[in-house]
Motif scaffolding. Structure first.
Motif, PDB file in Angstrom:
ATOM      1  N   TYR A 108       0.841  -1.206   0.000  1.00 21.26           N
ATOM      2  CA  TYR A 108       0.000   0.000   0.000  1.00 21.26           C
ATOM      3  C   TYR A 108       0.874   1.254   0.000  1.00 21.26           C
ATOM      4  CZ  TYR A 108      -3.597   3.348   1.392  1.00 21.26           C
ATOM      5  OH  TYR A 108      -4.442   4.425   1.437  1.00 21.26           O
ATOM      6  N   ILE A 109       1.882   1.274   0.875  1.00 20.35           N
ATOM      7  CA  ILE A 109       2.776   2.430   0.950  1.00 20.35           C
ATOM      8  C   ILE A 109       3.555   2.601  -0.354  1.00 20.35           C
ATOM      9  CG2 ILE A 109       4.889   3.286   2.054  1.00 20.35           C
ATOM     10  CD1 ILE A 109       3.764   2.396   4.710  1.00 20.35           C
ATOM     11  N   GLN A 110       3.998   1.487  -0.939  1.00 15.97           N
ATOM     12  CA  GLN A 110       4.733   1.581  -2.201  1.00 15.97           C
ATOM     13  C   GLN A 110       3.866   2.184  -3.296  1.00 15.97           C
ATOM     14  OE1 GLN A 110       8.275   0.520  -2.869  1.00 15.97           O
ATOM     15  NE2 GLN A 110       7.599   2.101  -4.309  1.00 15.97           N
ATOM     16  N   ASP A 111       2.583   1.832  -3.314  1.00 11.49           N
ATOM     17  CA  ASP A 111       1.663   2.416  -4.296  1.00 11.49           C
ATOM     18  C   ASP A 111       1.576   3.931  -4.125  1.00 11.49           C
ATOM     19  OD1 ASP A 111       1.092   0.007  -5.481  1.00 11.49           O
ATOM     20  OD2 ASP A 111      -0.760  -0.334  -4.360  1.00 11.49           O
ATOM     21  N   ILE A 112       1.479   4.377  -2.872  1.00  6.23           N
ATOM     22  CA  ILE A 112       1.374   5.819  -2.618  1.00  6.23           C
ATOM     23  C   ILE A 112       2.657   6.530  -3.037  1.00  6.23           C
ATOM     24  CG2 ILE A 112       1.131   7.605  -0.858  1.00  6.23           C
ATOM     25  CD1 ILE A 112      -0.639   5.774   0.721  1.00  6.23           C
ATOM     26  N   VAL A 113       3.810   6.000  -2.623  1.00  3.20           N
ATOM     27  CA  VAL A 113       5.071   6.697  -2.923  1.00  3.20           C
ATOM     28  C   VAL A 113       5.370   6.683  -4.418  1.00  3.20           C
ATOM     29  CG1 VAL A 113       6.005   6.277  -0.622  1.00  3.20           C
ATOM     30  CG2 VAL A 113       6.553   4.695  -2.459  1.00  3.20           C
ATOM     31  N   ASN A 114       4.880   5.663  -5.125  1.00  4.42           N
ATOM     32  CA  ASN A 114       5.028   5.676  -6.583  1.00  4.42           C
ATOM     33  C   ASN A 114       4.318   6.895  -7.184  1.00  4.42           C
ATOM     34  OD1 ASN A 114       6.553   3.356  -6.664  1.00  4.42           O
ATOM     35  ND2 ASN A 114       4.843   2.008  -7.153  1.00  4.42           N
ATOM     36  N   ARG A 115       3.132   7.189  -6.638  1.00  2.00           N
ATOM     37  CA  ARG A 115       2.378   8.342  -7.133  1.00  2.00           C
ATOM     38  C   ARG A 115       3.015   9.664  -6.694  1.00  2.00           C
ATOM     39  NH1 ARG A 115      -1.893   4.711  -5.720  1.00  2.00           N
ATOM     40  NH2 ARG A 115      -2.290   5.745  -3.727  1.00  2.00           N
ATOM     41  N   LEU A 116       3.715   9.632  -5.555  1.00  2.00           N
ATOM     42  CA  LEU A 116       4.327  10.857  -5.024  1.00  2.00           C
ATOM     43  C   LEU A 116       5.775  11.049  -5.470  1.00  2.00           C
ATOM     44  CD1 LEU A 116       3.049  10.765  -1.316  1.00  2.00           C
ATOM     45  CD2 LEU A 116       2.447  12.473  -3.038  1.00  2.00           C
ATOM     46  N   SER A 117       6.283  10.149  -6.278  1.00  5.09           N
ATOM     47  CA  SER A 117       7.719  10.152  -6.605  1.00  5.09           C
ATOM     48  C   SER A 117       8.200  11.485  -7.176  1.00  5.09           C
ATOM     49  CB  SER A 117       8.039   9.021  -7.583  1.00  5.09           C
ATOM     50  OG  SER A 117       7.304   9.174  -8.793  1.00  5.09           O
ATOM     51  N   GLN A 118       7.348  12.176  -7.914  1.00  5.37           N
ATOM     52  CA  GLN A 118       7.754  13.452  -8.518  1.00  5.37           C
ATOM     53  C   GLN A 118       8.025  14.536  -7.479  1.00  5.37           C
ATOM     54  OE1 GLN A 118       4.400  15.645 -10.514  1.00  5.37           O
ATOM     55  NE2 GLN A 118       3.253  13.784 -10.028  1.00  5.37           N
ATOM     56  N   PHE A 119       7.523  14.324  -6.250  1.00  7.16           N
ATOM     57  CA  PHE A 119       7.705  15.310  -5.188  1.00  7.16           C
ATOM     58  C   PHE A 119       8.823  14.925  -4.225  1.00  7.16           C
ATOM     59  CE2 PHE A 119       3.163  15.270  -6.352  1.00  7.16           C
ATOM     60  CZ  PHE A 119       3.065  16.562  -6.884  1.00  7.16           C
ATOM     61  N   SER A 120       9.520  13.838  -4.508  1.00  5.06           N
ATOM     62  CA  SER A 120      10.555  13.345  -3.603  1.00  5.06           C
ATOM     63  C   SER A 120      11.833  14.173  -3.689  1.00  5.06           C
ATOM     64  CB  SER A 120      10.878  11.882  -3.924  1.00  5.06           C
ATOM     65  OG  SER A 120      11.904  11.400  -3.083  1.00  5.06           O
ATOM     66  N   GLU A 121      12.467  14.352  -2.528  1.00  3.79           N
ATOM     67  CA  GLU A 121      13.812  14.920  -2.495  1.00  3.79           C
ATOM     68  C   GLU A 121      14.812  13.840  -2.915  1.00  3.79           C
ATOM     69  OE1 GLU A 121      14.551  17.997  -1.898  1.00  3.79           O
ATOM     70  OE2 GLU A 121      12.591  18.721  -1.233  1.00  3.79           O
ATOM     71  N   LYS A 122      16.053  14.230  -3.123  1.00  4.41           N
ATOM     72  CA  LYS A 122      17.098  13.279  -3.495  1.00  4.41           C
ATOM     73  C   LYS A 122      17.922  12.909  -2.264  1.00  4.41           C
ATOM     74  CE  LYS A 122      15.965  13.601  -7.832  1.00  4.41           C
ATOM     75  NZ  LYS A 122      15.221  12.486  -8.502  1.00  4.41           N
ATOM     76  N   LEU A 123      18.324  11.647  -2.207  1.00  2.00           N
ATOM     77  CA  LEU A 123      19.097  11.180  -1.058  1.00  2.00           C
ATOM     78  C   LEU A 123      20.437  11.886  -0.911  1.00  2.00           C
ATOM     79  CD1 LEU A 123      18.627   7.295  -0.799  1.00  2.00           C
ATOM     80  CD2 LEU A 123      18.034   9.025   0.897  1.00  2.00           C
ATOM     81  N   ASP A 124      20.957  12.438  -2.017  1.00  2.00           N
ATOM     82  CA  ASP A 124      22.246  13.119  -1.895  1.00  2.00           C
ATOM     83  C   ASP A 124      22.137  14.424  -1.101  1.00  2.00           C
ATOM     84  OD1 ASP A 124      20.943  14.688  -3.738  1.00  2.00           O
ATOM     85  OD2 ASP A 124      22.447  14.488  -5.317  1.00  2.00           O
ATOM     86  N   ASN A 125      20.913  14.850  -0.846  1.00  2.00           N
ATOM     87  CA  ASN A 125      20.694  16.007   0.021  1.00  2.00           C
ATOM     88  C   ASN A 125      20.731  15.535   1.475  1.00  2.00           C
ATOM     89  OD1 ASN A 125      20.061  18.488   1.088  1.00  2.00           O
ATOM     90  ND2 ASN A 125      18.038  18.644   0.143  1.00  2.00           N
TER      91      ASN A 125
END
Length: 254
Positions: free
Chosen positions: A4-21
């Motif tokens: 369920y969480i993976q489905d949500i984060v897939n939809r939110l991926s465009q708003f994710s920060e980058k781990l290098d930050n």
């Protein structure tokens, strides 16, 4: 819950920060709750140390951001794991264990999310980012109406999901307002507000009033779940409904 969480984060991926930050997660109290409900706290120190506490017992490991892999390597002493980004912001880090499909490593900042309810946080974030109105249905599930760039109330033609999924074609009733939403192929086809009236003859009828309106021509009228037969029916002192095959065709005072 991971799926369920993976489905949500897939939809939110465009708003994710980058781990290098890395400054976004350094020196913060990140918490993971495992399958046995053990409480793990991780604090990523600027010098590469990883403070790990499980139910108050502390160990010192290491962490490193690997630029080439765009991944986080953490040494937990008992093992080393490579984590890839799924979604990351100031409140949550949803990481995927490298080489797996659904094995997630999920951390929450306990200052921002004190109850550690990551599922609730991600759903609220999704509703905000995609301008989604929500309401509880009679079956306890959540109706989600996707408004796009509109600020309007629910309208015919808007996309609708239930708990993040496209529902089966059918009618869905709001728990609070009593409104009926007819959804076909993931879109709202019709919105009605069923109201009960008692006729002068003592019949208890249900009128499917159009959302946002009182009684009007075109509303469907039911008696015991069956369309009301053709005739003239008086409700109240000064209102008569002319019904033809279950449809209001005229509203008169006499």
């Amino acid at each position: 819950m991971n799926i369920y969480i993976q489905d949500i984060v897939n939809r939110l991926s465009q708003f994710s920060e980058k781990l290098d930050n890395t400054s976004m997660f350094i020196d913060k109290p990140w918490v993971l709750i495992d399958d046995e409900t053990n409480y793990h706290k991780y604090i990523f120190k600027r010098n590469g140390e990883l403070i790990m506490s499980m139910n108050g017992q502390v160990q010192i490991g290491k962490w490193e951001y690997l630029t080439a892999a765009k991944s986080l390597l953490i040494d937990r002493i008992k093992d080393k794991i490579l984590l890839n980004q799924s979604f990351f912001d100031l409140a949550v880090m949803v990481l995927k264990v490298d080489g797996t499909n659904n094995e997630l490593f999920i951390l929450a900042d306990e200052i921002i999310i004190p109850d550690l309810n990551i599922k609730k946080y991600l759903r609220s974030l999704e509703y905000k980012k995609f301008n989604i109105l929500t309401g509880t249905l009679e079956n306890g599930k959540t109706l989600e109406i996707h408004r796009g760039n509109s600020e309007a109330l629910p309208e015919i033609g808007m996309k609708a999901t239930i708990d993040g999924k496209t529902p089966e074609n059918g009618r869905y009733k709001s728990q609070t307002s009593g409104r009926d939403y007819q959804i076909v192929e993931g879109k709202i086809l019709k919105i009605t507000n069923p109201r009960q009236y008692k006729t002068e003859e003592g019949l208890e009828i249900i009128v499917e009033q159009h959302f946002g309106h009182t009684l009007s021509k075109g509303d469907l009228v039911y008696l015991n779940s069956t369309l009301l037969k053709t005739g003239k029916y008086k409700i109240g002192k000064f209102k008569n409904l002319v019904i033809v095959n279950g449809v209001i065709t005229k509203i008169t005072l006499f």
